[in-house]
Write a protein that holds these residues in place. Sequence first.
Motif, short mmCIF file in Angstrom:
data_model
loop_
_atom_site.label_atom_id
_atom_site.label_comp_id
_atom_site.label_asym_id
_atom_site.label_seq_id
_atom_site.Cartn_x
_atom_site.Cartn_y
_atom_site.Cartn_z
N THR A 160 0.83 -1.21 0.00
CA THR A 160 0.00 0.00 0.00
C THR A 160 0.86 1.26 0.00
OG1 THR A 160 -1.72 -1.20 1.22
CG2 THR A 160 -1.90 1.20 1.16
N ASN A 161 1.94 1.25 0.79
CA ASN A 161 2.85 2.40 0.81
C ASN A 161 3.44 2.67 -0.57
OD1 ASN A 161 2.56 2.92 3.53
ND2 ASN A 161 4.36 1.77 4.14
N LEU A 162 3.96 1.60 -1.21
CA LEU A 162 4.71 1.75 -2.45
C LEU A 162 3.83 1.97 -3.67
CD1 LEU A 162 7.39 -1.04 -1.91
CD2 LEU A 162 7.81 1.42 -1.96
N THR A 163 2.60 1.45 -3.65
CA THR A 163 1.75 1.54 -4.83
C THR A 163 0.61 2.54 -4.67
OG1 THR A 163 0.42 -0.35 -4.04
CG2 THR A 163 2.27 -0.83 -5.51
N LEU A 164 -0.26 2.32 -3.69
CA LEU A 164 -1.44 3.20 -3.55
C LEU A 164 -1.05 4.61 -3.13
CD1 LEU A 164 -4.52 3.49 -3.58
CD2 LEU A 164 -4.51 2.81 -1.17
N ILE A 165 -0.30 4.73 -2.03
CA ILE A 165 0.02 6.07 -1.50
C ILE A 165 0.95 6.83 -2.43
CG2 ILE A 165 1.13 7.31 0.39
CD1 ILE A 165 0.07 5.20 2.29
N LEU A 166 2.07 6.21 -2.81
CA LEU A 166 3.01 6.90 -3.69
C LEU A 166 2.44 7.06 -5.10
CD1 LEU A 166 6.47 5.44 -2.61
CD2 LEU A 166 5.42 7.62 -2.00
N GLY A 167 1.56 6.16 -5.51
CA GLY A 167 0.90 6.31 -6.80
C GLY A 167 -0.03 7.51 -6.82
N LEU A 168 -0.82 7.69 -5.75
CA LEU A 168 -1.73 8.83 -5.67
C LEU A 168 -0.98 10.16 -5.57
CD1 LEU A 168 -4.49 7.41 -3.29
CD2 LEU A 168 -4.70 7.90 -5.73
N THR A 169 0.10 10.19 -4.77
CA THR A 169 0.87 11.43 -4.67
C THR A 169 1.54 11.78 -6.00
OG1 THR A 169 2.78 10.20 -3.79
CG2 THR A 169 1.28 11.19 -2.20
N ALA A 170 1.94 10.75 -6.76
CA ALA A 170 2.54 11.01 -8.07
C ALA A 170 1.50 11.58 -9.03
CB ALA A 170 3.14 9.73 -8.64
N LEU A 171 0.26 11.07 -8.96
CA LEU A 171 -0.78 11.54 -9.85
C LEU A 171 -1.20 12.97 -9.57
CD1 LEU A 171 -3.15 8.44 -10.16
CD2 LEU A 171 -1.82 9.48 -11.98
N PHE A 172 -1.28 13.33 -8.29
CA PHE A 172 -1.88 14.62 -7.92
C PHE A 172 -0.89 15.69 -7.50
CE2 PHE A 172 -5.29 11.50 -7.19
CZ PHE A 172 -6.25 12.03 -8.03
N GLN A 188 7.80 6.57 3.12
CA GLN A 188 7.01 5.38 2.79
C GLN A 188 7.89 4.14 2.66
OE1 GLN A 188 3.61 5.79 2.91
NE2 GLN A 188 4.31 7.83 3.48
N VAL A 189 9.03 4.29 2.01
CA VAL A 189 9.95 3.16 1.88
C VAL A 189 10.53 2.80 3.25
CG1 VAL A 189 12.07 2.31 0.81
CG2 VAL A 189 10.51 3.76 -0.50
N GLY A 190 10.87 3.83 4.04
CA GLY A 190 11.41 3.59 5.37
C GLY A 190 10.40 2.91 6.29
N ASP A 191 9.13 3.30 6.16
CA ASP A 191 8.09 2.63 6.95
C ASP A 191 8.00 1.16 6.56
OD1 ASP A 191 5.56 2.89 8.73
OD2 ASP A 191 4.83 1.93 6.90
N GLY A 192 8.21 0.88 5.27
CA GLY A 192 8.22 -0.51 4.82
C GLY A 192 9.35 -1.32 5.44
N HIS A 193 10.48 -0.66 5.74
CA HIS A 193 11.60 -1.36 6.39
C HIS A 193 11.20 -1.86 7.78
CE1 HIS A 193 14.64 1.09 3.78
NE2 HIS A 193 13.98 0.18 3.09
N ILE A 194 10.31 -1.11 8.44
CA ILE A 194 9.85 -1.55 9.77
C ILE A 194 9.14 -2.90 9.65
CG2 ILE A 194 8.21 -1.05 11.63
CD1 ILE A 194 10.67 0.64 11.87
N CYS A 195 8.34 -3.06 8.59
CA CYS A 195 7.59 -4.31 8.41
C CYS A 195 8.47 -5.42 7.85
CB CYS A 195 6.40 -4.07 7.49
SG CYS A 195 5.15 -2.98 8.21
N ILE A 196 9.20 -5.09 6.77
CA ILE A 196 10.14 -6.03 6.15
C ILE A 196 11.51 -5.37 6.19
CG2 ILE A 196 10.81 -7.28 4.07
CD1 ILE A 196 7.90 -7.24 3.18
#
Length: 329
Positions: free
Chosen positions: A86-98, A256-264
């Motif tokens: 969700t961080n890498l696709t949905l959130i960063l995808g929406l911020t890239a679009l808008f 967003q990528v750094g938050d992903g490091h917390i999970c993986i």
Amino acid sequence: MLSFLQTVKPYLTNPLVLLAGFVAASFLMIWRLHAVEGKGFEGTILGTLIMPYCSGFANLVFVFVISRSSGNGRQVIENSLVNNVTNLTLILGLTALFYTASSANAGKKKGKGQAAQVRLYRLDLLLTLVAMFLFTGALWALAKDGVLDFYDGLVLVGLFLFWQILHVFEVLKNNVRKNQSIHWSIVFDLLLIGVCAYAIYLSVDYLVKWVTTADNPYFSVANLGWLSGIIMVVPNAFLALYYAHAGRQDIVVSSQVGDGHICIPMCIGLFALMERIVVPDFFQWGIWIILGAGALHFLSIVIFGRTPRIAGALLLGGYGLFIYKGLGA
């Protein structure tokens, strides 16, 4: 006093109140994080060293809460994959679009004097993405036998701690270069963040208890990993929107990528230290989408210096594929 607490407890443990408290505590954390940026933690370092612990603290709490009962490794995997994808696709995808135009205009206003700083931020972003490839690839390799055990957990947690130690030294080196020190008032910010962290712990704990006892086909223990992963992305979404509006694309991506490091690898590694995890069927699809999204971000930053709108649309398509494959598993 006891009777008063017994009276208000049903209201305080209402799932909507708990969810509101979780979001409010996360917002308060983010507010103080913005103040921390001017106290010795700047730019991409803020996004990779400080923000992930705040936006990803709920995921760490989820691991602790889930570990109290056995056989829940699948839910931790689901929570982590949903969070990262969700961080890498949905959130960063929406911020890239808008917000692509906003970030591009902000970069032009910096002028030639700060061009070198912009290039440094870009290199930091690329390094953060390389770390994501390393962590995700290591998880994929360790899970090839279908399970993650204690020793796999040691490897994952060790990789994460080594990455964080590198950033601690980077902060110290940066402060030496600029002849500055970390401001003493950061102690009060950290104390307030600690209070917020405890509020998040209580919210997550009660929400997990509510879901596991709810008589509802959607809000049930079978979907706990997916539900928790989606809910815990909410603070990340507002964090990304705030910094995207401010034109700080470097912090948007690194947070967003750094938050992903917390999970993986951290969350999955911690749970594997406590209990053996059986890898679910959709795990491979989640890993492929994470690596694919990361590669798209990497190439976009190298070529364009940002994620363009066309890449944002592709990222949203990747999120739809993940939901289809995951919920259909």
